[in-house]
Design a protein around this motif. Structure first.
Motif, PDB file in Angstrom:
ATOM      1  N   PHE A 191      49.114  55.693  32.514  1.00 38.49           N
ATOM      2  CA  PHE A 191      47.914  54.980  32.953  1.00 38.49           C
ATOM      3  C   PHE A 191      47.709  53.661  32.212  1.00 38.49           C
ATOM      4  CE2 PHE A 191      43.190  55.622  34.047  1.00 38.49           C
ATOM      5  CZ  PHE A 191      43.410  55.490  35.407  1.00 38.49           C
ATOM      6  N   GLY A 192      48.745  53.182  31.505  1.00 37.41           N
ATOM      7  CA  GLY A 192      48.578  51.966  30.721  1.00 37.41           C
ATOM      8  C   GLY A 192      48.188  50.763  31.559  1.00 37.41           C
ATOM      9  N   PHE A 193      48.676  50.706  32.794  1.00 42.98           N
ATOM     10  CA  PHE A 193      48.371  49.583  33.686  1.00 42.98           C
ATOM     11  C   PHE A 193      46.895  49.490  34.042  1.00 42.98           C
ATOM     12  CE2 PHE A 193      48.591  53.092  36.643  1.00 42.98           C
ATOM     13  CZ  PHE A 193      47.634  52.782  37.586  1.00 42.98           C
ATOM     14  N   ALA A 194      46.162  50.603  33.858  1.00 45.21           N
ATOM     15  CA  ALA A 194      44.809  50.711  34.413  1.00 45.21           C
ATOM     16  C   ALA A 194      43.829  49.723  33.812  1.00 45.21           C
ATOM     17  CB  ALA A 194      44.284  52.141  34.216  1.00 45.21           C
ATOM     18  N   ARG A 195      44.111  49.197  32.639  1.00 47.32           N
ATOM     19  CA  ARG A 195      43.224  48.220  32.011  1.00 47.32           C
ATOM     20  C   ARG A 195      43.049  46.974  32.873  1.00 47.32           C
ATOM     21  NH1 ARG A 195      39.205  46.330  28.718  1.00 47.32           N
ATOM     22  NH2 ARG A 195      39.601  44.162  28.183  1.00 47.32           N
ATOM     23  N   PHE A 196      44.026  46.673  33.714  1.00 50.88           N
ATOM     24  CA  PHE A 196      44.110  45.330  34.269  1.00 50.88           C
ATOM     25  C   PHE A 196      43.549  45.181  35.675  1.00 50.88           C
ATOM     26  CE2 PHE A 196      47.055  45.719  30.809  1.00 50.88           C
ATOM     27  CZ  PHE A 196      46.682  44.627  30.035  1.00 50.88           C
ATOM     28  N   ASN A 197      42.870  46.190  36.187  1.00 54.76           N
ATOM     29  CA  ASN A 197      42.046  45.949  37.362  1.00 54.76           C
ATOM     30  C   ASN A 197      40.768  46.765  37.233  1.00 54.76           C
ATOM     31  OD1 ASN A 197      42.025  48.433  39.125  1.00 54.76           O
ATOM     32  ND2 ASN A 197      44.245  48.140  39.030  1.00 54.76           N
ATOM     33  N   PRO A 198      39.681  46.250  37.774  1.00 55.45           N
ATOM     34  CA  PRO A 198      38.380  46.899  37.566  1.00 55.45           C
ATOM     35  C   PRO A 198      38.281  48.254  38.237  1.00 55.45           C
ATOM     36  CG  PRO A 198      38.205  45.126  39.173  1.00 55.45           C
ATOM     37  CD  PRO A 198      39.575  45.028  38.584  1.00 55.45           C
ATOM     38  N   VAL A 219      36.789  35.125  42.271  1.00 57.52           N
ATOM     39  CA  VAL A 219      37.398  35.841  41.148  1.00 57.52           C
ATOM     40  C   VAL A 219      37.984  37.171  41.612  1.00 57.52           C
ATOM     41  CG1 VAL A 219      36.817  37.091  39.028  1.00 57.52           C
ATOM     42  CG2 VAL A 219      36.079  34.730  39.326  1.00 57.52           C
ATOM     43  N   MET A 220      37.339  37.806  42.575  1.00 52.98           N
ATOM     44  CA  MET A 220      37.837  39.074  43.091  1.00 52.98           C
ATOM     45  C   MET A 220      39.124  38.920  43.888  1.00 52.98           C
ATOM     46  SD  MET A 220      34.468  41.049  44.465  1.00 52.98           S
ATOM     47  CE  MET A 220      33.143  41.569  43.379  1.00 52.98           C
ATOM     48  N   VAL A 221      39.187  37.921  44.762  1.00 56.15           N
ATOM     49  CA  VAL A 221      40.298  37.867  45.719  1.00 56.15           C
ATOM     50  C   VAL A 221      41.429  36.950  45.291  1.00 56.15           C
ATOM     51  CG1 VAL A 221      38.788  38.441  47.644  1.00 56.15           C
ATOM     52  CG2 VAL A 221      39.248  36.034  47.126  1.00 56.15           C
ATOM     53  N   ASN A 222      41.155  35.965  44.455  1.00 50.30           N
ATOM     54  CA  ASN A 222      42.182  34.986  44.099  1.00 50.30           C
ATOM     55  C   ASN A 222      42.816  35.357  42.766  1.00 50.30           C
ATOM     56  OD1 ASN A 222      43.797  32.823  43.486  1.00 50.30           O
ATOM     57  ND2 ASN A 222      42.239  31.256  43.885  1.00 50.30           N
ATOM     58  N   THR A 223      43.994  35.924  42.841  1.00 53.06           N
ATOM     59  CA  THR A 223      44.672  36.362  41.617  1.00 53.06           C
ATOM     60  C   THR A 223      45.321  35.207  40.870  1.00 53.06           C
ATOM     61  OG1 THR A 223      46.686  36.860  42.869  1.00 53.06           O
ATOM     62  CG2 THR A 223      45.110  38.651  42.571  1.00 53.06           C
ATOM     63  N   TYR A 283      46.268  41.702  36.963  1.00 52.81           N
ATOM     64  CA  TYR A 283      45.279  41.924  38.022  1.00 52.81           C
ATOM     65  C   TYR A 283      45.949  41.883  39.394  1.00 52.81           C
ATOM     66  CZ  TYR A 283      41.140  41.204  40.963  1.00 52.81           C
ATOM     67  OH  TYR A 283      40.175  41.304  41.936  1.00 52.81           O
ATOM     68  N   ALA A 284      46.768  40.861  39.617  1.00 50.16           N
ATOM     69  CA  ALA A 284      47.449  40.737  40.912  1.00 50.16           C
ATOM     70  C   ALA A 284      48.413  41.893  41.131  1.00 50.16           C
ATOM     71  CB  ALA A 284      48.198  39.409  40.974  1.00 50.16           C
ATOM     72  N   LEU A 285      49.192  42.217  40.111  1.00 50.45           N
ATOM     73  CA  LEU A 285      50.227  43.238  40.271  1.00 50.45           C
ATOM     74  C   LEU A 285      49.633  44.621  40.508  1.00 50.45           C
ATOM     75  CD1 LEU A 285      52.643  42.059  37.436  1.00 50.45           C
ATOM     76  CD2 LEU A 285      53.015  41.835  39.896  1.00 50.45           C
ATOM     77  N   THR A 286      48.614  44.978  39.767  1.00 50.38           N
ATOM     78  CA  THR A 286      48.052  46.322  39.900  1.00 50.38           C
ATOM     79  C   THR A 286      47.255  46.475  41.182  1.00 50.38           C
ATOM     80  OG1 THR A 286      46.129  45.694  38.536  1.00 50.38           O
ATOM     81  CG2 THR A 286      47.982  46.724  37.411  1.00 50.38           C
ATOM     82  N   MET A 287      46.580  45.418  41.629  1.00 48.67           N
ATOM     83  CA  MET A 287      45.875  45.510  42.900  1.00 48.67           C
ATOM     84  C   MET A 287      46.859  45.616  44.064  1.00 48.67           C
ATOM     85  SD  MET A 287      42.773  45.735  42.046  1.00 48.67           S
ATOM     86  CE  MET A 287      41.915  45.600  43.592  1.00 48.67           C
TER      87      MET A 287
END
Length: 918
Positions: free
Chosen positions: A504-511, A187-191, A634-638
């Motif tokens: 900071f709106g994007f911040a929701r989408f990665n832990p 779940v962490m690495v596979n976007t 998740y993929a984009l923000t990471m």
């Protein structure tokens, strides 16, 4: 043969970068494979390259079980050809896998999965086929956590393929793992993972050779084997995944009583519970239905339908349907430039499925509900005039005349104007200064608490309504909202918090970023205060802290009473600043336990500031931005975070560039007393991802790595000058500048090519400076050094807010510093109330020494730094005058050089009081 650069490490302490490192490593393996195939047979060089292939493939294979592609069959064929010495076959298969990963062909073409098909050498299309173009369906992967024998997993994959139907809107491929640890890692690495199926009975520990996995999971998912009760692995894993990636759909297959399990609190985050695997087609349909919920864009879908209908328009919008454009002899080029769809999708009507933004009942209401779900809020409202207007809506909704707002003096001007409109009285608090960069950081928690306790000492705590802060700041300073809110609620349990998260709106989408967001903190505190564990903790703290006075509470970590505390949080975000929305697209997110008290005022404020003719394309873009972020945020923000870290490291470690340019580090931007972890910079060699996560969870302030303060003063450029050079000479656009820096902001739009463009520009400029200094002799060097000194050393002090003039205060002797800006603001409307004093006149010096006080008639905001150094009703002091005189910026809102400072005349204020509006 020249040695090929070694790939980036794939150690688990950099697991968040694993997806990007993985593609890099496959490209590197492709280079090794070609070199092996081209090397002369029987030579030592050939065997050396083969050894490199073996070593790199083994390193890649550590994490490959987390992805569906290239899969077991291709990997087994790769290993077989490698060990069998078939360099040609190995090179062909590596070429196929590497190309498919880079192009994404494995999402669209079955041939990419075939071990016998040739490697793909096609050039990647600049514009891949769209979803409606009939070429492929949106692809995703489903993680299946199962106790079944791995030998059966390929058979299960084949069964999934047989269930595919032509009418299915999406296409997915399973990824099988057999343990709790492997599932968490995947779940962490596979976007690509969008859904997770948990089959009861799997084990906890991984069978893979990943010795540092357990410590990593404990740090990043708060998961420890000892904390998981026997029989609760499935629900505990579901909770862990939901906390890390809340957008994922979770399904549970269990042979326990599904009816009871589905109703339990432990399964609240699970979308659907099935009895074992008795209904495989129902599970298949449920998986697709979950994606459909996120994929649907109610407003955009209706707008597309509306645009295809043959409609006669008899309303006030001639441009609708495009007849006035395409039938024109003079503006037909407008239609050619924008195309037909944007004109066919225009209307001023709210019928025909388009709904009303002011009174939504249809697809806009559905869009708001989907937005609230995606951003972790209870309610969401859409803004079509930027977050400037969204801030004014929220301030006017939650404040009334006489309310005290503890607010960062450096916040966006819309907050200040919102208080003028509402009659709320600001109590300005100061952020820590970064004098060397002519900017401010963020407001320390101790400063906020002191303001609350000063109001309490003056008997005004009941009037303090709101804490209003910017998170993250323009320059990347991130608060710890959970800590700020908890300690402030310990002093006043019904406080309302407004967090301006425009950037900071994007911040929701990665832990990584989510823990520092307003909505993330609101959810965490709600869970905390409702738990029995917190009540026990609070009772113990209360008994121990019974005799704490206010001075002691200032430095103690206070705890709010769980029976009195209310979670009341508002967040505004400029969706267009960090997501794929048109300019001025904004959102207002709400988590308010007392919404019933605010709903009426909020709607009135919304009506007051929202156009009755909102831009339909802008609204549709907000709908699409939400869809994108729920499905690939998740993929984009990471990726953008990893790109920013690479940029930081490259600039600061480059032997030429770093002579003249430097990226400010957390140690530069955050004083050590607010950086308890002691972290000085992000990424190796300064620390690991784990160190960064620890700092972000615990430090009072952290620095968003995607906001890069690039120091250009050492190159002899001020921020405005350097911004112009980047734009004119290198086609690089920059927004914010300071006296000696510019802000480089990475976002989901940036690529490695963008990063390379910036690095090339800095390298070219550095070479030019080197050459100029070498050829110019001592005179050129002296002039350059003087210029650098003026930018980097001779910087003006930053002025603090002084105070409101006594006429605008309830109690001039009070420790609290609130004041009423509204009457001061409107006094300036009458020219007879005002006077002008030139900044360079002797009158300024005389009045600073002898009086009467100079009182600002309106806002004065220099750009940069972009915060109001004067507000209506503020007493102007010597440090503000000194700062103004040293400013060398051209843009100062509210100040006309020819006229000077606009002041309220002393006689207008003499003996009068404008403070009370209650």
């Amino acid at each position: 043969m020249n040695d090929i650069a070694q790939p980036a490490t794939n150690e688990l302490n950099r697991v968040f970068a694993a997806a990007i490192a993985r593609e890099d490593q496959w490209r590197q393996l492709n280079a090794y494979a070609r070199a092996w195939a081209d090397a002369k047979s029987g030579t030592d060089a050939r065997e050396e390259i083969r050894g490199k292939c073996r070593k790199l493939l083994a390193n890649i294979s550590r994490l490959e079980h987390c992805w569906a592609y290239p899969g077991t069959r291709l990997l087994d064929s790769l290993r077989g050809s490698l060990e069998g010495g078939d360099a040609t076959a190995f090179a062909r298969l590596v070429q196929k896998a590497s190309a498919a990963l880079q192009s994404g062909d494995f999402r669209r073409e079955d041939a990419a999965w075939d071990t016998n098909a040739d490697g793909d050498t096609r050039v990647i299309d600049a514009m891949p086929p769209d979803i409606d173009g009939g070429v492929g369906k949106p692809y995703f992967e489903v993680l299946i956590v199962t106790p079944s024998d791995p030998a059966q997993w390929q058979r299960a994959d084949d069964e999934v393929r047989r269930m595919r139907r032509p009418e299915d809107q999406f296409q997915y491929v399973p990824v099988h793992v057999g343990s709790f640890e492997d599932a968490a890692l995947a779940v962490m690495v596979n976007t690509n993972i969008q859904s997770v199926v948990l089959v009861d009975g799997f084990q906890y520990a991984s069978k893979h050779d990943l010795p540092d996995l357990r410590e990593f999971l404990k740090r990043n998912m708060d998961v420890d084997q000892g904390s998981v009760e026997p029989g609760a692995l499935s629900t505990r894993l579901a909770q862990a995944i939901n906390g890390f990636r809340p957008e994922l759909d979770l399904f549970l297959l269990s042979d326990r009583t599904p009816e009871l399990l589905a109703a339990s609190d432990e399964a609240a985050c699970i979308r659907r519970v099935f009895h074992n695997i008795e209904e495989p087609m129902e599970l298949h349909l449920a998986i697709l239905d979950g994606i459909k919920d996120r994929f649907e864009t109610p407003y955009f879908d209706n707008l597309k339908k509306y645009a295809t209908r043959p409609i006669g328009t008899f309303h006030a919008l001639p441009i609708a349907r495009g007849k006035s454009v395409f039938g024109s002899n003079w503006i037909r080029d407008m239609g050619h430039f924008y195309g037909t769809n944007i004109l066919f999708a225009e209307s001023s009507a709210t019928t025909g499925g388009l709904d009303s933004l002011l009174e939504p009942t249809g697809n806009i209401k559905k869009m708001q509900d989907a937005t609230a779900r995606a951003f972790g809020a209870k309610l969401a409202f859409l803004g079509t005039n930027g977050t400037s207007t969204s801030n004014k809506i929220v301030v006017q909704a939650i404040c009334k005349p006489g309310d005290i707002v503890i607010v960062d003096r450096n916040c966006h001007k819309s907050h200040h104007y919102g208080m003028v409109l509402s009659g709320a009285q600001p109590y300005y608090v100061e952020a820590f200064p970064l004098v060397q960069y002519s900017m401010y950081g963020a407001v320390p928690l101790r400063t906020i608490k002191k303001a609350l306790l000063d109001c309490k000492a003056e008997g005004n705590l009941d009037r303090v309504k709101v804490i209003d802060m910017t998170n993250c700041t323009f320059d990347g300073h991130m608060y710890n909202p959970r800590r700020v809110m908890e300690e402030c609620l310990a002093i006043k349990p019904d406080l309302v918090f407004l967090w301006d998260e425009a950037w900071f709106g994007f911040a929701r989408f990665n832990p990584l970023h989510r823990a520092r967001t307003a909505m993330g903190a609101a959810a965490a505190l709600t869970r905390r205060y409702r738990s029995k564990a917190y009540r026990d903790e609070y009772n113990a703290w209360k008994e121990k802290s019974a005799n704490l006075d206010d001075n002691a509470l200032l430095d103690a970590h206070g705890m709010p009473d769980p029976d009195k505390v209310r979670i009341r949080v508002y967040q505004t975000n400029s969706t267009h600043k960090s997501m794929s929305a048109f300019r001025q697209g904004s959102m207002m997110l709400v988590w308010d336990d007392d919404w019933g008290q605010v709903e009426g005022p909020f709607k009135e404020a919304f009506f007051a500031h929202t156009s009755t003719s909102p831009n339909l394309q802008l609204l549709a873009s907000l709908d699409l931005a939400r869809r994108q972020m729920e499905l690939e945020g998740y993929a984009l923000t990471m990726r953008m975070t990893e790109l920013a870290l690479r940029l930081r490291k490259t600039i600061n470690s480059h032997p030429l560039i770093s002579k003249y340019f430097r990226v400010a580090t957390p140690a530069d931007m955050i004083p050590p007393e607010f950086r308890e972890s002691g972290i000085s910079d992000y990424g190796p060699p300064h620390g690991s991802w784990a160190d960064m996560i620890h700092a972000w969870h615990n430090d009072e302030f952290a620095l968003d790595p995607t906001r890069i303060t690039l120091i250009c003063g050492a190159a002899g450029f001020d921020g405005t000058q350097f911004k112009g050079i980047l734009a004119s000479d290198f086609d690089i656009q920059i927004n914010k500048t300071s006296r000696n820096s510019v802000l480089v902001q990475t976002n989901i739009n940036n690529t490695h090519s963008d990063a390379a463009l910036l690095i090339k520009a800095l390298a070219d400029l550095s070479r030019d400076i080197d050459k100029r200094l070498e050829q110019g002799g001592q005179a050129e060097r002296a002039a350059f050094d003087a210029r650098v000194k003026s930018l980097m050393t001779d910087v003006p002090d930053l002025p603090n807010f002084s105070r409101f003039q006594d006429a605008f205060r309830d109690n001039a002797k009070a420790r609290s510093n609130e004041g009423n800006m509204r009457p001061a603001f409107f006094l300036s409307y009458d020219a007879d109330n005002c006077e002008y004093v030139r900044l360079d006149s002797e009158e300024v010096e005389r009045r600073l020494k002898e009086g009467p006080e100079m009182v600002s008639a309106h806002f004065v905001i220099p750009y940069p730094p972009g915060f109001p150094i004067m507000v209506p009703g503020q007493v102007i002091t010597a440090d503000t005058i000194t700062f103004m005189r040293k400013l060398d910026v051209k843009e100062i809102h509210g100040y006309q050089h020819a006229l000077g400072l606009k002041l309220i005349k002393p006689e207008v204020l003499a003996g009068k009081s404008f403070s009370s509006t209650r």
